[in-house]
Scaffold this motif. Structure first.
Motif, short mmCIF file in Angstrom:
data_model
loop_
_atom_site.label_atom_id
_atom_site.label_comp_id
_atom_site.label_asym_id
_atom_site.label_seq_id
_atom_site.Cartn_x
_atom_site.Cartn_y
_atom_site.Cartn_z
N VAL A 65 0.86 -1.19 0.00
CA VAL A 65 0.00 0.00 0.00
C VAL A 65 0.89 1.23 0.00
O VAL A 65 1.83 1.32 0.79
CB VAL A 65 -0.91 0.03 1.25
N GLN A 66 0.59 2.15 -0.88
CA GLN A 66 1.42 3.35 -0.96
C GLN A 66 0.56 4.60 -1.09
O GLN A 66 -0.35 4.66 -1.91
CB GLN A 66 2.36 3.26 -2.17
N GLY A 137 -4.35 9.24 4.16
CA GLY A 137 -4.31 7.80 4.46
C GLY A 137 -2.96 7.40 5.05
O GLY A 137 -2.89 6.59 5.98
N GLY A 138 -1.89 7.98 4.50
CA GLY A 138 -0.55 7.68 5.03
C GLY A 138 -0.41 8.21 6.45
O GLY A 138 0.16 7.55 7.32
N VAL A 200 -6.65 -1.57 3.91
CA VAL A 200 -6.32 -0.35 3.15
C VAL A 200 -7.35 0.72 3.52
O VAL A 200 -8.56 0.52 3.33
CB VAL A 200 -6.38 -0.61 1.63
N ILE A 201 -6.88 1.80 4.07
CA ILE A 201 -7.77 2.90 4.45
C ILE A 201 -8.13 3.68 3.18
O ILE A 201 -7.24 4.07 2.41
CB ILE A 201 -7.08 3.82 5.47
C1 LIG Z 1 10.69 15.92 4.68
C2 LIG Z 1 9.89 14.96 5.53
C3 LIG Z 1 9.43 15.38 6.77
C4 LIG Z 1 8.66 14.51 7.55
N1 LIG Z 1 8.23 14.95 8.77
C5 LIG Z 1 7.46 14.13 9.52
C6 LIG Z 1 7.00 14.58 10.80
O1 LIG Z 1 7.30 15.67 11.27
N2 LIG Z 1 6.21 13.73 11.51
C7 LIG Z 1 5.86 12.48 11.04
O2 LIG Z 1 5.11 11.78 11.72
N3 LIG Z 1 6.31 12.05 9.85
C8 LIG Z 1 7.10 12.83 9.08
N4 LIG Z 1 7.57 12.38 7.88
C9 LIG Z 1 7.25 11.00 7.45
C10 LIG Z 1 6.02 10.88 6.51
O3 LIG Z 1 5.78 12.06 5.79
C11 LIG Z 1 4.78 10.48 7.29
O4 LIG Z 1 4.97 9.19 7.84
C12 LIG Z 1 3.49 10.45 6.45
O5 LIG Z 1 2.41 10.22 7.30
C13 LIG Z 1 3.50 9.39 5.37
O6 LIG Z 1 2.41 9.63 4.48
P1 LIG Z 1 2.45 9.05 2.99
O7 LIG Z 1 1.13 9.31 2.36
O8 LIG Z 1 3.62 9.55 2.26
O9 LIG Z 1 2.59 7.50 3.30
P2 LIG Z 1 3.52 6.43 2.58
O10 LIG Z 1 4.94 6.79 2.75
O11 LIG Z 1 3.05 6.20 1.20
O12 LIG Z 1 3.19 5.14 3.47
C14 LIG Z 1 3.59 5.07 4.81
C15 LIG Z 1 3.03 3.76 5.43
O13 LIG Z 1 1.60 3.82 5.48
C16 LIG Z 1 1.02 2.79 4.65
N5 LIG Z 1 -0.12 3.43 3.98
C17 LIG Z 1 -0.12 4.58 3.24
N6 LIG Z 1 -1.37 4.88 2.86
C18 LIG Z 1 -2.18 3.91 3.35
C19 LIG Z 1 -3.59 3.67 3.30
N7 LIG Z 1 -4.42 4.50 2.68
N8 LIG Z 1 -4.08 2.56 3.92
C20 LIG Z 1 -3.25 1.69 4.58
N9 LIG Z 1 -1.91 1.89 4.66
C21 LIG Z 1 -1.38 2.98 4.05
C22 LIG Z 1 2.13 2.34 3.72
O14 LIG Z 1 1.96 1.01 3.32
C23 LIG Z 1 3.36 2.54 4.61
O15 LIG Z 1 3.50 1.44 5.47
C24 LIG Z 1 8.37 13.20 7.08
C25 LIG Z 1 8.83 12.79 5.83
C26 LIG Z 1 9.61 13.65 5.06
C27 LIG Z 1 10.08 13.17 3.73
#
Ligand SMILES: Cc1cc2nc3c(=O)[nH]c(=O)nc-3n(C[C@H](O)[C@H](O)[C@H](O)COP(=O)(O)OP(=O)(O)OC[C@H]3O[C@@H](n4cnc5c(N)ncnc54)[C@H](O)[C@@H]3O)c2cc1C
Length: 452
Positions: A65-66, A137-138, A200-201
């Motif tokens: 899931v991404q 969702g992430g 999957v959310i």
């Molecule tokens: C510059 C930078 C700064 C950041 N700062 C912070 C911060 O201050 N605090 C913090 O907590 N994080 C931070 N992060 C980490 C990240 O942004 C978070 O974890 C964010 O919540 C991930 O969201 P995403 O949509 O990119 O998820 P992804 O990276 O795509 O996925 C993360 C995880 O969630 C799962 N997932 C994603 N979407 C779903 C869905 N709809 N259903 C089920 N599972 C799913 C994926 O399989 C994976 O295991 C940072 C990252 C970067 C690059």
């Protein structure tokens, strides 16, 4: 029928196997993790997600899931041969309700959620530097934290309900804005922080909040970590405080160099950034309150206008970006109790240098929560896998010996899986495995993430 045909039929026109298109889904933000998926599917509705998951379960094909792929622990990186289920096309959103809630598709980004909230006079209260790409969702799946946990809590505190699809294709619909609803097991909170291993959310109901107005941003440069820790109670008592962040002076200088912008205070020692509402107080009383707490006025910079605030915050917010232009770091997100923060920060350099004397350590994080983002850059080239592993071990061993957490906000993903047993112990891991087996008996969702 062959699996590829079944997948195409489950999400017509939404599947790609083009290597160039798949490339951007195959490597993570840090470039440390990568995999070779067999296809990428971008469903547009919860029902289409259900059809895809049903097909994958029936054929025993793994699903990764991404969302925005900004996670920093390798959780969204495909395992070889898996189908990447990208949630980015789940972009529905309802109106903001009378109680300040809004239900949005999992693929809506945090910046888009914030715009929706702002249009209705609210804030979503979740502030991540990755918000342009990170999805709702992430954020739910990782229980994201960020800079404003002090005032608004992490994602868990902001989410009242969600809809999710189980690997069987069954849809669990808990889209509710009711914060008082004691009707059995709390499935919403089970799925928050489950890192895509149970379901999957597809939609999230977000509780918006009224924002503070007329913010002030204050940067304070301390000679060392001890002085900053001593000042924390004074800073936390400032009225309407909503964020208290920290960075080593060296991390701030790195941003100054990277952006070509000089720092307003000496870029040495230990910096603290605080943000607060100013409608009741204003800059002068804030300065006085800090000085009466023993802070040196020549080491304080206050930004009032939106442009000045953005410029001052950028010295904290652009640290991750400035590190990433310098190489591929080993990244760890840890926390220790406030009373052990100084001791931990004082010991970490020795721990890292005991593994690699040339490694460059960059530290920053969320000060109010004693959350430390540890970034270790190679002196030259890239770390060999065994050196990267030894560096992680050295830091995480130090964290546990300080009664800390191996993951304050980024989750476990692939990066910290082998350490989870040390943190949570056999009984709790066995309890987690029971949940995993019940929700995902064929273990198709995110294999290798969080649990074995
Ligand atoms: C510059 C930078 C700064 C950041 N700062 C912070 C911060 O201050 N605090 C913090 O907590 N994080 C931070 N992060 C980490 C990240 O942004 C978070 O974890 C964010 O919540 C991930 O969201 P995403 O949509 O990119 O998820 P992804 O990276 O795509 O996925 C993360 C995880 O969630 C799962 N997932 C994603 N979407 C779903 C869905 N709809 N259903 C089920 N599972 C799913 C994926 O399989 C994976 O295991 C940072 C990252 C970067 C690059």
């Amino acid at each position: 029928m062959e699996f590829d045909d079944v997948l195409d039929a489950a999400a017509p026109g939404r599947v790609t196997r083009d290597a160039d298109v798949m490339a951007s889904y195959s490597v993570d933000w840090t470039r440390r993790w990568s995999g070779r998926p067999r296809a990428v599917v971008r469903p547009e509705s919860a029902e289409q997600v259900a059809d895809v998951l049903r097909a994958c379960t029936q054929h025993g094909v793994a699903v990764t899931v991404q969302g925005g792929n900004t996670g920093l622990v390798g959780g969204a990186v495909p395992s070889d041969g898996s189908v990447v289920l990208s949630t980015r096309a789940l972009r529905s959103h309802g109106p903001v309700s009378a109680d300040g809630s809004v239900t949005v598709g999992a693929g809506v980004t945090l910046v888009e959620l914030e715009s929706l909230a702002a249009e209705a006079g609210y804030t979503a209260g979740l502030s991540l530097a990755s918000g342009e790409s990170a999805t709702v969702g992430g954020a739910a799946s990782t229980n994201a934290g960020g800079a404003r946990v002090l005032r608004y809590g992490s994602a868990r505190q902001r989410i009242s309900g969600l809809r999710a699809v189980m690997p069987s294709g069954d849809i669990v619909d808990r889209r509710t804005s009711l914060v008082k609803d004691n009707t059995g097991y709390d499935l919403t909170n089970l799925l928050i922080g489950s890192e895509g291993t149970l379901a999957v959310i597809t939609d999230v109901t977000w509780k918006l909040v009224r924002p503070l107005t007329d913010h002030l941003v204050v940067a304070m440069s301390f000679p060392d970590v001890r002085a900053a820790v001593a000042a924390l109670p004074t800073i936390l008592q400032l009225p309407q405080i909503d964020a208290v962040e920290w960075a080593e002076g060296a991390a701030v200088s790195r941003v100054a160099e990277h952006s070509g912008t000089p720092t307003p205070l000496p870029a040495e020692g230990f910096w603290v950034f605080a943000e607060m509402g100013s409608s009741l107080v204003g800059a002068e009383p804030v300065l006085e309150a800090l000085m009466s707490g023993g802070l040196d006025s020549s080491r304080i910079a206050i930004a009032e206008s939106a442009a000045e605030r953005r410029a001052l915050w950028s010295f904290r917010e652009r640290i991750t970006e400035s590190i990433s232009t310098a190489g591929v770091p080993v990244k760890l997100d840890v926390g220790v109790p406030a009373e052990r923060f100084e001791e931990f920060v004082g010991s970490i350099t020795d721990a890292v240098h005991s593994v690699d004397a040339d490694a460059v350590l960059v530290l920053f994080g969320h000060f109010a929560e004693s959350n430390i983002h540890v970034n270790i850059l190679p002196g030259a080239g890239t770390f060999a896998d065994d050196v990267a592993g030894a560096l992680e071990d050295a830091v995480l061993e130090l964290v546990l010996s300080h009664d800390g957490t191996i993951s304050a906000e980024h989750g476990i993903g692939r990066a910290k899986r082998r350490w989870l047993i040390r943190q949570r112990g056999e009984t709790q891991l066995a309890a987690m495995a029971l949940l995993k087996n019940a929700w995902d008996p064929h273990r198709i969702l995110n294999p290798g993430v969080l649990l074995d």
